[in-house]
Enzyme design. Structure first.
Site: not given
Length: 172
Positions: A51, A49, A11-12
């Site tokens: 990076d 995540h 979902s962000g």
């Protein structure tokens, strides 16, 4: 500020949580480590995540949530759902009576909530799992019920709760 960020898968939530911390932070990953989980899809998600994070951030893999929350400086915990899975795995609680699992998890969450209440620079990410169908398997129902309780307890220790849906944020 103490903020809990919740929402569905992809979902962000993590991006939003990361945007709430303006400077260097400690990123606490409380779930399965890459060394423990040979799933290439999981490894790719973790790498994406990592990076995305600024090089000034430190990553700590820790399942002792209360201790990790005691780290000085801004802390992001991502995510309480993976933490709960790790706790249930580590303590072999998946097949134990629900009341036993709930007692163990409640104690750990109360410790973490006490630490959160003493901070002013923590962002926690969690999954919102109670909006769908009732899981067909006992393990799914156990996880859903326990995470719902975890989320309530942690939300009560926070100043704000942000719900992220399709990349949009609603402050509850």
């Amino acid at each position: 500020m103490r903020i809990l960020v919740t929402g569905g898968v992809r979902s962000g939530k993590s991006r939003h949580a990361e945007s709430l911390v303006p400077g260097p932070a400690t990123y606490v990953a409380p779930g399965p480590t890459l060394a423990e989980d040979a799933d290439p899809d999981w490894a790719a998600r973790v790498k994406a995540h990592q990076d995305r994070r600024p090089p000034t951030w430190t990553t700590v893999e820790a399942r002792d949530l209360a201790a990790a929350l005691g780290i000085r400086g801004p802390v992001i915990v991502d995510c309480l759902g993976t933490w709960l899975s790790a706790v249930l795995d580590e303590r072999a609680l998946w097949d134990s009576p629900s009341a036993e699992a709930e007692t163990v998890v409640r104690g750990l969450v109360e410790e973490a909530a006490d630490v959160i209440r003493g901070r002013d620079d923590v962002v926690l990410v969690t999954n919102e799992v109670g909006l769908g169908v009732v899981p067909a398997h006992r393990s799914g129902r156990l996880f859903r019920d326990l995470l719902g309780r975890v989320n309530q307890e942690i939300a009560a220790a926070c100043d704000e709760v942000h719900l992220v849906v399709a990349g949009r944020v609603l402050r509850l």
